[in-house]
Design a protein around this motif. Structure first.
Motif, PDB file in Angstrom:
ATOM      1  N   LYS A   5       0.968  -1.123   0.126  1.00 56.59           N
ATOM      2  CA  LYS A   5       0.056   0.088   0.058  1.00 56.59           C
ATOM      3  C   LYS A   5       1.016   1.289  -0.047  1.00 56.59           C
ATOM      4  CE  LYS A   5      -3.108   2.468   3.156  1.00 56.59           C
ATOM      5  NZ  LYS A   5      -3.777   2.503   4.479  1.00 56.59           N
ATOM      6  N   VAL A   6       2.010   1.301   1.048  1.00 57.63           N
ATOM      7  CA  VAL A   6       2.804   2.431   1.061  1.00 57.63           C
ATOM      8  C   VAL A   6       3.555   2.689  -0.387  1.00 57.63           C
ATOM      9  CG1 VAL A   6       5.023   3.328   1.971  1.00 57.63           C
ATOM     10  CG2 VAL A   6       2.910   2.307   3.275  1.00 57.63           C
ATOM     11  N   VAL A   7       4.002   1.424  -0.873  1.00 60.23           N
ATOM     12  CA  VAL A   7       4.737   1.798  -2.315  1.00 60.23           C
ATOM     13  C   VAL A   7       4.066   2.110  -3.411  1.00 60.23           C
ATOM     14  CG1 VAL A   7       6.137   0.212  -4.035  1.00 60.23           C
ATOM     15  CG2 VAL A   7       6.454  -0.096  -1.575  1.00 60.23           C
ATOM     16  N   LEU A   8       2.721   1.600  -3.259  1.00 58.53           N
ATOM     17  CA  LEU A   8       1.635   2.096  -4.427  1.00 58.53           C
ATOM     18  C   LEU A   8       1.359   3.502  -4.347  1.00 58.53           C
ATOM     19  CD1 LEU A   8      -0.093   1.241  -6.686  1.00 58.53           C
ATOM     20  CD2 LEU A   8      -1.846   0.683  -5.035  1.00 58.53           C
ATOM     21  N   VAL A   9       1.116   3.844  -3.057  1.00 58.87           N
ATOM     22  CA  VAL A   9       0.814   5.510  -2.908  1.00 58.87           C
ATOM     23  C   VAL A   9       1.981   6.490  -3.325  1.00 58.87           C
ATOM     24  CG1 VAL A   9       0.141   7.104  -1.170  1.00 58.87           C
ATOM     25  CG2 VAL A   9      -0.977   4.917  -1.134  1.00 58.87           C
ATOM     26  N   TRP A  10       3.193   5.807  -2.766  1.00 56.37           N
ATOM     27  CA  TRP A  10       4.259   6.648  -3.137  1.00 56.37           C
ATOM     28  C   TRP A  10       4.364   6.689  -4.806  1.00 56.37           C
ATOM     29  CZ3 TRP A  10       6.309  10.710  -0.634  1.00 56.37           C
ATOM     30  CH2 TRP A  10       6.046  10.975   0.630  1.00 56.37           C
ATOM     31  N   SER A  11       4.545   5.696  -5.217  1.00 58.23           N
ATOM     32  CA  SER A  11       4.729   5.431  -6.731  1.00 58.23           C
ATOM     33  C   SER A  11       3.562   6.300  -7.466  1.00 58.23           C
ATOM     34  CB  SER A  11       4.345   3.819  -6.938  1.00 58.23           C
ATOM     35  OG  SER A  11       5.514   3.105  -6.362  1.00 58.23           O
ATOM     36  N   ILE A  12       2.461   6.518  -7.058  1.00 56.56           N
ATOM     37  CA  ILE A  12       1.491   7.199  -7.777  1.00 56.56           C
ATOM     38  C   ILE A  12       1.945   8.779  -7.846  1.00 56.56           C
ATOM     39  CG2 ILE A  12      -0.856   7.888  -7.623  1.00 56.56           C
ATOM     40  CD1 ILE A  12      -1.768   5.299  -6.819  1.00 56.56           C
ATOM     41  N   ILE A  13       2.377   9.273  -6.433  1.00 57.43           N
ATOM     42  CA  ILE A  13       2.627  10.600  -6.192  1.00 57.43           C
ATOM     43  C   ILE A  13       3.906  10.709  -7.149  1.00 57.43           C
ATOM     44  CG2 ILE A  13       3.700  12.189  -4.742  1.00 57.43           C
ATOM     45  CD1 ILE A  13       2.392  10.631  -2.232  1.00 57.43           C
ATOM     46  N   ILE A  14       5.117  10.026  -7.094  1.00 57.70           N
ATOM     47  CA  ILE A  14       6.247  10.135  -8.115  1.00 57.70           C
ATOM     48  C   ILE A  14       5.792  10.191  -9.415  1.00 57.70           C
ATOM     49  CG2 ILE A  14       8.302   9.164  -8.590  1.00 57.70           C
ATOM     50  CD1 ILE A  14       8.716   8.097  -5.876  1.00 57.70           C
ATOM     51  N   GLY A  15       4.651   9.196  -9.897  1.00 55.87           N
ATOM     52  CA  GLY A  15       4.230   9.226 -11.116  1.00 55.87           C
ATOM     53  C   GLY A  15       3.685  10.493 -11.481  1.00 55.87           C
ATOM     54  N   ILE A  16       2.838  11.015 -10.946  1.00 58.40           N
ATOM     55  CA  ILE A  16       2.115  12.290 -11.195  1.00 58.40           C
ATOM     56  C   ILE A  16       2.960  13.397 -11.213  1.00 58.40           C
ATOM     57  CG2 ILE A  16       0.590  13.977 -10.274  1.00 58.40           C
ATOM     58  CD1 ILE A  16      -0.983  11.789  -8.883  1.00 58.40           C
ATOM     59  N   VAL A  43      11.571   7.891 -15.510  1.00 58.81           N
ATOM     60  CA  VAL A  43      11.235   7.621 -13.970  1.00 58.81           C
ATOM     61  C   VAL A  43       9.754   7.319 -14.104  1.00 58.81           C
ATOM     62  CG1 VAL A  43      10.650   8.813 -12.169  1.00 58.81           C
ATOM     63  CG2 VAL A  43      12.836   9.172 -13.011  1.00 58.81           C
ATOM     64  N   LEU A  44       8.804   7.763 -15.107  1.00 60.17           N
ATOM     65  CA  LEU A  44       7.579   7.508 -15.189  1.00 60.17           C
ATOM     66  C   LEU A  44       7.227   6.221 -15.714  1.00 60.17           C
ATOM     67  CD1 LEU A  44       4.545   8.663 -15.289  1.00 60.17           C
ATOM     68  CD2 LEU A  44       4.899   9.111 -17.865  1.00 60.17           C
ATOM     69  N   GLY A  45       8.211   5.814 -16.712  1.00 55.78           N
ATOM     70  CA  GLY A  45       8.138   4.113 -17.061  1.00 55.78           C
ATOM     71  C   GLY A  45       8.438   3.325 -16.223  1.00 55.78           C
ATOM     72  N   SER A  46       9.591   3.701 -15.214  1.00 52.89           N
ATOM     73  CA  SER A  46       9.638   2.816 -14.052  1.00 52.89           C
ATOM     74  C   SER A  46       8.749   2.861 -12.981  1.00 52.89           C
ATOM     75  CB  SER A  46      10.994   3.302 -13.259  1.00 52.89           C
ATOM     76  OG  SER A  46      12.202   3.381 -14.109  1.00 52.89           O
ATOM     77  N   VAL A  47       8.134   3.894 -12.627  1.00 51.86           N
ATOM     78  CA  VAL A  47       7.128   3.805 -11.764  1.00 51.86           C
ATOM     79  C   VAL A  47       5.823   3.148 -12.281  1.00 51.86           C
ATOM     80  CG1 VAL A  47       5.313   5.555 -10.884  1.00 51.86           C
ATOM     81  CG2 VAL A  47       7.643   6.286 -10.970  1.00 51.86           C
ATOM     82  N   VAL A  48       5.500   3.000 -13.520  1.00 57.77           N
ATOM     83  CA  VAL A  48       4.433   2.486 -13.934  1.00 57.77           C
ATOM     84  C   VAL A  48       4.483   0.825 -13.770  1.00 57.77           C
ATOM     85  CG1 VAL A  48       3.278   1.609 -16.104  1.00 57.77           C
ATOM     86  CG2 VAL A  48       3.506   4.063 -15.636  1.00 57.77           C
ATOM     87  N   ILE A  49       5.735   0.341 -13.878  1.00 59.09           N
ATOM     88  CA  ILE A  49       6.256  -0.980 -13.627  1.00 59.09           C
ATOM     89  C   ILE A  49       6.093  -1.306 -11.988  1.00 59.09           C
ATOM     90  CG2 ILE A  49       7.857  -2.717 -13.412  1.00 59.09           C
ATOM     91  CD1 ILE A  49       9.032  -1.145 -16.072  1.00 59.09           C
ATOM     92  N   VAL A  50       6.359  -0.383 -11.230  1.00 57.42           N
ATOM     93  CA  VAL A  50       6.329  -0.513  -9.826  1.00 57.42           C
ATOM     94  C   VAL A  50       4.822  -0.421  -9.396  1.00 57.42           C
ATOM     95  CG1 VAL A  50       6.798   0.562  -7.442  1.00 57.42           C
ATOM     96  CG2 VAL A  50       8.394   0.504  -9.365  1.00 57.42           C
TER      97      VAL A  50
END
Length: 203
Positions: A5-16, A43-50
């Motif tokens: 959950k934490v990884v998902l939330v931070w990944s979405i923030i970094i992706g935005i 970074v966006l591509g990596s975030v999408v994978i995460v």
């Protein structure tokens, strides 16, 4: 669940942030910067994978957590060793049973806390169950262990406290059982274990 959950939330923030940076430095003429644009895109591509892996991991944990809660719920309790009509025990048996009960309660607390913290929608009933039932019961077990360990303590007092502990455990189990059924957790009754055994015997 909590970790994903934490990884998902931070990944979405970094992706935005990365998407915003890519849009600004890639398509606004006055501040066009191809280097930042390329970095943001990477970074966006990596975030999408995460994000994808986090969603998969979260769903897998979400399926496993109810099984762990049910397993903790089915661990040995005081009622498994002591009948309602016979609750007189010596010091050694009292200590052993309270240790068993404390271990079960600790595992239940850990699994339910993990489920609560890992859920996106906060479960107020579960929060109340943890704060108002499980934690106070753990305190009762600790207090009883102190009483049993105290030298020259009257056996009548120990029996009285043990009866109170037994009743508290029964009440706690009722609340946990009710919560699990409301959440749709599959318990023994829903699996019709007795009917399955009868079918195997007849077959």
């Amino acid at each position: 669940m909590k970790y994903n959950k934490v990884v998902l939330v931070w990944s979405i923030i970094i992706g935005i942030v990365s998407l915003t940076s890519y849009s600004i430095f890639g398509y606004v003429p006055c501040i066009d910067n191809p280097y930042i644009k390329d970095i943001s895109l990477a970074v966006l591509g990596s975030v999408v994978i995460v994000i994808v892996t986090s969603i998969i991991g979260y769903q897998l944990e979400k399926r496993k957590t109810p099984e762990r809660i049910i397993h903790a719920y089915c661990l040995p309790s005081i009622a498994d060793f002591v009948l309602e009509e016979d609750k007189k025990l010596d010091h050694r048996a009292s200590i052993r049973l309270t240790n068993i009960s404390y271990n079960r309660n600790s595992i239940l607390y850990r699994e339910l806390k993990e489920y609560y913290q890992g859920s996106f929608l906060k479960d107020e009933k579960l929060q109340n169950l943890i704060n108002e039932k499980i934690i106070p019961y753990a305190e009762k077990v600790k207090n009883f262990q102190v009483i049993v360990a105290t030298p020259n303590n009257e056996s009548n007092n120990i029996t009285k406290k043990f009866n109170d502990l037994w009743n508290s455990e029964q009440e706690l189990d009722k609340h946990i059982d009710e919560w699990m059924k409301n959440k749709g957790f599959l318990l023994g009754k829903e699996f019709n274990i007795e009917d399955n055994q009868k079918e195997q015997e007849n077959g």
